[in-house]
Write a protein that holds these residues in place. Structure first.
Motif, PDB file in Angstrom:
ATOM      1  N   LEU A 164      -9.001  -1.564  -0.458  1.00  0.00           N
ATOM      2  CA  LEU A 164      -7.762  -2.314  -0.259  1.00  0.00           C
ATOM      3  C   LEU A 164      -6.591  -1.439  -0.704  1.00  0.00           C
ATOM      4  O   LEU A 164      -6.628  -0.860  -1.785  1.00  0.00           O
ATOM      5  N   HIS A 165      -5.565  -1.339   0.168  1.00  0.00           N
ATOM      6  CA  HIS A 165      -4.338  -0.597  -0.173  1.00  0.00           C
ATOM      7  C   HIS A 165      -3.167  -1.572  -0.098  1.00  0.00           C
ATOM      8  O   HIS A 165      -3.178  -2.476   0.740  1.00  0.00           O
ATOM      9  N   GLN A 166      -2.150  -1.364  -0.907  1.00  0.00           N
ATOM     10  CA  GLN A 166      -0.984  -2.239  -0.864  1.00  0.00           C
ATOM     11  C   GLN A 166       0.280  -1.398  -0.890  1.00  0.00           C
ATOM     12  O   GLN A 166       0.374  -0.468  -1.688  1.00  0.00           O
ATOM     13  N   PRO A 190       6.851   9.099   4.049  1.00  0.00           N
ATOM     14  CA  PRO A 190       5.583   9.524   3.446  1.00  0.00           C
ATOM     15  C   PRO A 190       4.830   8.416   2.708  1.00  0.00           C
ATOM     16  O   PRO A 190       3.618   8.521   2.555  1.00  0.00           O
ATOM     17  N   GLU A 191       5.519   7.373   2.271  1.00  0.00           N
ATOM     18  CA  GLU A 191       4.792   6.331   1.538  1.00  0.00           C
ATOM     19  C   GLU A 191       4.182   5.277   2.464  1.00  0.00           C
ATOM     20  O   GLU A 191       3.495   4.368   1.988  1.00  0.00           O
ATOM     21  N   ALA A 192       4.413   5.401   3.780  1.00  0.00           N
ATOM     22  CA  ALA A 192       3.871   4.396   4.701  1.00  0.00           C
ATOM     23  C   ALA A 192       2.351   4.449   4.727  1.00  0.00           C
ATOM     24  O   ALA A 192       1.751   5.511   4.835  1.00  0.00           O
ATOM     25  N   LEU A 193       1.738   3.269   4.626  1.00  0.00           N
ATOM     26  CA  LEU A 193       0.275   3.195   4.628  1.00  0.00           C
ATOM     27  C   LEU A 193      -0.278   3.035   6.038  1.00  0.00           C
ATOM     28  O   LEU A 193      -1.337   3.561   6.357  1.00  0.00           O
ATOM     29  N   ALA A 194       0.432   2.256   6.877  1.00  0.00           N
ATOM     30  CA  ALA A 194      -0.126   1.895   8.176  1.00  0.00           C
ATOM     31  C   ALA A 194       0.985   1.584   9.163  1.00  0.00           C
ATOM     32  O   ALA A 194       2.134   1.340   8.770  1.00  0.00           O
ATOM     33  N   VAL A 195       0.627   1.597  10.454  1.00  0.00           N
ATOM     34  CA  VAL A 195       1.604   1.279  11.500  1.00  0.00           C
ATOM     35  C   VAL A 195       1.014   0.237  12.444  1.00  0.00           C
ATOM     36  O   VAL A 195      -0.152   0.303  12.806  1.00  0.00           O
TER      37      VAL A 195
END
Ligand code: SAH
Length: 253
Positions: A164-166, A190-195
């Motif tokens: 799990l990432h937040q 750069p801090e984006a986890l997902a699109v």
């Protein structure tokens, strides 16, 4: 707004996910509005309305507005799939949005890149308490993953210990399916986890109406040249089961 307002809206990005949600509802009744099928009923005794988001920001914003203005929902939980951008955000992982941003918003030079004109901001937060509750539900679901998916599916997709990432999730009206484009996004944010393609639209509408929102996404691809591989099977066998598992845990506590 209708008389007995459903408390929780459950928004699915995909047909398979919605089917999983409806299977958990004993008494759903359909109401069609603006070309969308809204399903009112109960899940673990709680009043809910379930609906497909529609793909892209405009469809998502219309759905969000109808849920709030017409159905009077008091909180919105969005489930779907997304492409992984952050290092270590792998297929089969789960990402919970703490903030969302429209990566294709660009009114520069009038406004800073990504800022939504009129709002003085580019990032819209999700609700802390609802997201915390969803985080606990996700952890429990991931812990019990073999029961949800079965050994064959885990093996077919090479899922070993999904995490799990937040944090920050990006939305835009583009399916990001080239390594070149995902590198541009990784460099810019750069801090984006997902699109994905809907979450930030929900976040903006929920901000306008002050309605708590949580967004959970199963990573279906790495937003690169291989992003289309096995999509339908992944949706059916993995993502939709994650969503029902998480919603089951969230609404039964
Ligand atoms: N085949 C699907 C359509 C998928 S469109 C169907 O039949 O409904 C893409 C959906 O997946 C959108 O809801 C979007 O939010 C999400 N998504 C997954 N991976 C993505 C990526 N790499 N880029 C953008 N959106 C992505």
């Amino acid at each position: 707004m209708t008389a007995a307002a459903p408390r929780t809206a459950i928004v699915s990005a995909l047909h398979d996910e919605l089917a999983g949600v409806l299977a958990l509802m004993p008494d759903e009744r359909r109401q069609t509005l603006a070309g969308r099928d809204f399903w009112r009923g109960h899940l673990h005794g709680q009043e809910v309305v379930a609906v497909l988001s529609g793909i892209g920001k405009v469809a998502a914003a219309t759905t969000a507005t109808l849920l709030i203005q017409h159905f009077g929902v008091q909180r919105i939980v969005f489930t779907g799939v997304a492409g992984g951008l952050g290092a270590g955000v792998n297929v089969g992982d789960v990402v919970l949005a703490r903030a969302l941003l429209q990566h294709d918003m660009d009114a520069s030079p009038l406004f800073p890149r990504h800022e939504v004109p009129g709002y003085g901001r580019s990032r819209f937060s999700t609700d802390d308490a609802l997201t915390d509750a969803l985080a606990r539900a996700c952890e429990r679901m991931l812990h019990a993953l073999p029961q949800h998916l079965g050994a064959d599916t885990l093996q077919a997709f090479g899922l070993r210990a999904p995490r799990l990432h937040q944090g920050l999730v990006l939305s835009g009206d583009r399916f990001v399916a080239t390594t070149q484009e995902s590198r541009v996004l990784q460099r810019e944010l750069p801090e984006a986890l997902a699109v994905e393609m809907e979450g930030a639209a929900f976040a903006q509408v929920c901000h306008d109406f002050r309605v708590p929102l949580a967004v959970v996404r199963t990573i279906s691809d790495r937003a690169d040249d291989a992003a289309h591989v096995d999509f339908p099977r992944f949706l059916r066998d993995v993502a939709s089961r994650y969503s029902s598992g998480v919603l089951n845990m969230l609404l039964s506590t």
